[in-house]
Design a protein around this motif. Structure first.
Motif, PDB file in Angstrom:
ATOM      1  N   ARG A 138       0.863  -1.397  -0.009  1.00  0.00           N
ATOM      2  CA  ARG A 138      -0.149  -0.060   0.154  1.00  0.00           C
ATOM      3  C   ARG A 138       0.916   1.153   0.037  1.00  0.00           C
ATOM      4  N   GLN A 139       2.209   1.168   0.796  1.00  0.00           N
ATOM      5  CA  GLN A 139       2.816   2.403   0.954  1.00  0.00           C
ATOM      6  C   GLN A 139       3.651   2.789  -0.321  1.00  0.00           C
ATOM      7  N   LEU A 140       3.515   1.664  -1.371  1.00  0.00           N
ATOM      8  CA  LEU A 140       4.069   1.901  -2.633  1.00  0.00           C
ATOM      9  C   LEU A 140       3.070   2.701  -3.604  1.00  0.00           C
ATOM     10  N   GLY A 141       1.976   2.918  -3.193  1.00  0.00           N
ATOM     11  CA  GLY A 141       0.853   3.513  -4.007  1.00  0.00           C
ATOM     12  C   GLY A 141      -0.364   2.758  -4.444  1.00  0.00           C
ATOM     13  N   VAL A 142      -0.309   1.607  -3.930  1.00  0.00           N
ATOM     14  CA  VAL A 142      -1.071   0.711  -4.396  1.00  0.00           C
ATOM     15  C   VAL A 142      -2.675   0.757  -3.786  1.00  0.00           C
ATOM     16  N   GLU A 143      -3.718   0.998  -4.356  1.00  0.00           N
ATOM     17  CA  GLU A 143      -4.941   1.074  -3.599  1.00  0.00           C
ATOM     18  C   GLU A 143      -5.493  -0.344  -3.749  1.00  0.00           C
ATOM     19  N   ILE A 144      -6.167  -0.683  -2.589  1.00  0.00           N
ATOM     20  CA  ILE A 144      -6.838  -1.967  -2.610  1.00  0.00           C
ATOM     21  C   ILE A 144      -8.335  -1.684  -2.064  1.00  0.00           C
ATOM     22  N   ARG A 145      -9.292  -2.061  -2.784  1.00  0.00           N
ATOM     23  CA  ARG A 145     -10.641  -1.863  -2.444  1.00  0.00           C
ATOM     24  C   ARG A 145     -11.362  -3.115  -2.140  1.00  0.00           C
ATOM     25  N   CYS A 146     -11.405  -3.357  -1.079  1.00  0.00           N
ATOM     26  CA  CYS A 146     -12.374  -4.706  -0.638  1.00  0.00           C
ATOM     27  C   CYS A 146     -13.840  -4.738  -0.511  1.00  0.00           C
ATOM     28  N   GLY A 147     -14.234  -5.963  -0.395  1.00  0.00           N
ATOM     29  CA  GLY A 147     -15.900  -6.035  -0.696  1.00  0.00           C
ATOM     30  C   GLY A 147     -16.398  -5.521  -2.132  1.00  0.00           C
ATOM     31  N   VAL A 148     -15.540  -5.658  -2.989  1.00  0.00           N
ATOM     32  CA  VAL A 148     -16.181  -5.173  -4.583  1.00  0.00           C
ATOM     33  C   VAL A 148     -15.669  -6.461  -5.453  1.00  0.00           C
ATOM     34  N   GLU A 149     -16.764  -7.108  -5.940  1.00  0.00           N
ATOM     35  CA  GLU A 149     -16.679  -8.265  -6.735  1.00  0.00           C
ATOM     36  C   GLU A 149     -16.849  -8.149  -8.084  1.00  0.00           C
ATOM     37  N   VAL A 150     -15.921  -7.870  -8.931  1.00  0.00           N
ATOM     38  CA  VAL A 150     -15.935  -7.655 -10.329  1.00  0.00           C
ATOM     39  C   VAL A 150     -16.516  -8.685 -10.996  1.00  0.00           C
ATOM     40  N   GLY A 151     -17.694  -8.304 -11.909  1.00  0.00           N
ATOM     41  CA  GLY A 151     -18.697  -9.152 -12.388  1.00  0.00           C
ATOM     42  C   GLY A 151     -20.065  -9.266 -11.697  1.00  0.00           C
ATOM     43  N   LYS A 152     -19.943  -8.604 -10.324  1.00  0.00           N
ATOM     44  CA  LYS A 152     -21.272  -8.594  -9.677  1.00  0.00           C
ATOM     45  C   LYS A 152     -21.378  -6.979  -9.150  1.00  0.00           C
ATOM     46  N   ASP A 153     -20.428  -6.405  -8.479  1.00  0.00           N
ATOM     47  CA  ASP A 153     -20.549  -5.321  -8.014  1.00  0.00           C
ATOM     48  C   ASP A 153     -20.171  -4.062  -9.015  1.00  0.00           C
ATOM     49  N   VAL A 154     -19.578  -4.405  -9.862  1.00  0.00           N
ATOM     50  CA  VAL A 154     -18.912  -3.612 -10.993  1.00  0.00           C
ATOM     51  C   VAL A 154     -18.610  -4.504 -12.165  1.00  0.00           C
ATOM     52  N   THR A 155     -18.757  -4.225 -13.275  1.00  0.00           N
ATOM     53  CA  THR A 155     -18.312  -4.983 -14.476  1.00  0.00           C
ATOM     54  C   THR A 155     -16.989  -4.618 -15.169  1.00  0.00           C
ATOM     55  N   ILE A 156     -16.288  -5.283 -15.735  1.00  0.00           N
ATOM     56  CA  ILE A 156     -15.060  -4.941 -16.465  1.00  0.00           C
ATOM     57  C   ILE A 156     -15.287  -3.853 -17.414  1.00  0.00           C
ATOM     58  N   GLU A 157     -16.386  -3.949 -17.972  1.00  0.00           N
ATOM     59  CA  GLU A 157     -16.745  -2.737 -19.017  1.00  0.00           C
ATOM     60  C   GLU A 157     -16.948  -1.419 -18.171  1.00  0.00           C
ATOM     61  N   ASP A 158     -17.587  -1.439 -16.971  1.00  0.00           N
ATOM     62  CA  ASP A 158     -17.720  -0.445 -15.975  1.00  0.00           C
ATOM     63  C   ASP A 158     -16.420   0.135 -16.029  1.00  0.00           C
ATOM     64  N   LEU A 159     -15.261  -0.539 -15.329  1.00  0.00           N
ATOM     65  CA  LEU A 159     -14.061  -0.132 -15.555  1.00  0.00           C
ATOM     66  C   LEU A 159     -13.524   0.473 -16.506  1.00  0.00           C
ATOM     67  N   ARG A 160     -13.616  -0.153 -17.609  1.00  0.00           N
ATOM     68  CA  ARG A 160     -13.055   0.423 -18.846  1.00  0.00           C
ATOM     69  C   ARG A 160     -13.606   1.894 -18.963  1.00  0.00           C
ATOM     70  N   GLU A 161     -15.002   2.028 -18.719  1.00  0.00           N
ATOM     71  CA  GLU A 161     -15.490   3.494 -18.912  1.00  0.00           C
ATOM     72  C   GLU A 161     -14.832   4.392 -17.936  1.00  0.00           C
ATOM     73  N   GLN A 162     -14.543   3.902 -16.806  1.00  0.00           N
ATOM     74  CA  GLN A 162     -13.660   4.710 -15.588  1.00  0.00           C
ATOM     75  C   GLN A 162     -12.232   4.953 -16.164  1.00  0.00           C
ATOM     76  N   GLY A 163     -11.829   4.433 -17.370  1.00  0.00           N
ATOM     77  CA  GLY A 163     -10.710   4.600 -17.676  1.00  0.00           C
ATOM     78  C   GLY A 163      -9.484   3.696 -17.583  1.00  0.00           C
ATOM     79  N   TYR A 164      -9.864   2.475 -17.125  1.00  0.00           N
ATOM     80  CA  TYR A 164      -8.915   1.479 -16.804  1.00  0.00           C
ATOM     81  C   TYR A 164      -8.464   0.948 -17.975  1.00  0.00           C
ATOM     82  N   LYS A 165      -7.074   0.795 -18.368  1.00  0.00           N
ATOM     83  CA  LYS A 165      -6.683   0.120 -19.615  1.00  0.00           C
ATOM     84  C   LYS A 165      -6.263  -1.134 -19.854  1.00  0.00           C
ATOM     85  N   GLY A 166      -6.059  -1.651 -18.496  1.00  0.00           N
ATOM     86  CA  GLY A 166      -5.412  -3.095 -18.390  1.00  0.00           C
ATOM     87  C   GLY A 166      -6.170  -3.869 -17.208  1.00  0.00           C
ATOM     88  N   PHE A 167      -6.356  -5.179 -17.483  1.00  0.00           N
ATOM     89  CA  PHE A 167      -7.018  -5.986 -16.305  1.00  0.00           C
ATOM     90  C   PHE A 167      -6.111  -7.367 -15.977  1.00  0.00           C
TER      91      PHE A 167
END
Length: 358
Positions: A138-167
């Motif tokens: 975390r101290q290196l700058g990594v953000e960890i979001r717990c309690g979030v299931e990709v495919g249920k709470d948010v989709t890969i397509e949603d994340l693409r729209e938020q600007g994510y370039k790689g998964f």
């Protein structure tokens, strides 16, 4: 030896982001192969890593690796999403952070760590030690979001729209396999990983009566030793393999036996006996051989030779499987052997260009 502990940790962390974890749980095959052992004894690689890395538990002596960023801008703007905060996801985030990215890890559980947190018992890996190593990431700058299931709470397509370039999909093998016998879904019959997850999350799991563990690997031993600590009257292990070819490490087997766990080799499960929907025993059949002439797993049994073991709980530790859920819905990712994603052997890129797998 020279007291240059920080230099030693810096060297280890070039390749290994979780040295304290490795120092506690690794089965030390490198020590078996260490050439120093031909002179006197192997270098205590595990103990060295454990000693050095425990300095990270103390914030004052914690070592934060220096970033080597191949960019004149001081970093990269591209957003990267890592799915799963187990050892693969944490490692990916660590190395990306060292090269100037600020990745985000999405973890469906309440705490990061994956099987390190929910699969390995506390007597082997203390949770504060794991948390300390994750804090460095975390101290290196990594953000960890717990309690979030990709495919249920948010989709890969949603994340693409938020600007994510790689998964990077690193979800591990979360579901325990079952042998396909009658009674396996009765109350009191558990998959090993489910039991370890629940016992680890609660730090307790009230058990009464006798317990039978089916399986001969290190996970089966973890289950047996955890069941013993949770109050089981008697814990018995049954596995297909003979004592000589059991997959569990010699050290683990010895420790289990020292704790009073009985080991029964050469038996496979035939059926789980139930009464009013609850486990009341298990029937085993004699295993004649585990592998065929090509050394492939193909057990043969003598169905006429059986053993009935009365018990209140049965824990099945015969392997794990991948559960994708809706994670890959609408993507071009292909699934292959064992339900694993098909990927390039060098880059780990799937048929969907922006999705990579661990």
């Amino acid at each position: 030896k020279e007291g240059r502990y920080e230099d030693a940790l810096a060297l280890i962390k070039k390749d290994n982001p979780l040295p304290a974890v490795c120092g506690h749980v690794c089965n030390r095959r490198c020590e078996d192969a260490c050439t120093r052992g031909t002179i006197d004894e192997a270098v205590a690689i595990d103990e060295v890593k454990r000693f050095i890395a425990e300095r990270d538990l103390n914030a004052e002596t914690r070592f934060i690796p220096k970033k080597t960023i191949p960019s004149l801008k001081g970093g990269f703007e591209e957003k990267i999403a890592i799915i799963g905060a187990g050892p693969a996801g944490l490692s990916c985030a660590y190395f990306l952070a060292l090269t100037g990215y600020k990745p985000t890890i999405f973890e469906k559980n309440a705490e990061p760590g994956g099987m390190l947190r929910y699969g390995i018992p506390s007597y082997k890996l203390e949770k504060d030690l794991l948390a300390a190593e994750i804090d460095v990431i975390r101290q290196l700058g990594v953000e960890i979001r717990c309690g979030v299931e990709v495919g249920k709470d948010v989709t890969i397509e949603d994340l693409r729209e938020q600007g994510y370039k790689g998964f990077y999909a690193a979800i591990g093998c979360q579901r325990g396999r079952k042998p396909g016998i009658s009674g396996e879904n009765a109350e009191g019959a558990y998959a090993a990983v489910d039991f370890l997850r629940e016992a680890g999350a609660k730090e307790s799991f009230a058990l009464e009566g006798d317990v039978v563990v089916v399986g001969g690997g290190n996970v089966a031993i973890d289950v047996a030793r955890t069941a013993s600590r949770c109050g089981a009257s008697e814990v018995s292990m049954f596995c297909l393999e003979s004592r000589e070819i059991m997959p569990a490490s010699e050290e683990e087997i010895t420790e289990a036996q020292e704790e009073g766990i009985t080991l029964n080799c050469g038996w496979g499960p035939k059926e789980i006996l139930t009464e009013n929907g609850k486990v009341k025993g298990i029937v085993f059949k004699k295993c004649l051989s585990v592998f065929d002439e090509n050394k492939r797993f193909a057990p043969k049994f003598d169905e006429a030779v059986t053993m009935t073991v009365p018990c209140e709980r049965v824990f099945l530790s015969i392997g794990q499987s991948i559960v994708w859920g809706n994670l890959l819905e609408g993507s071009k990712v292909e699934l292959g052997r064992g339900n694993g994603a098909v990927a390039d052997k060098v880059t780990y890129q799937t048929a969907e260009p922006d999705i990579f797998v661990g």
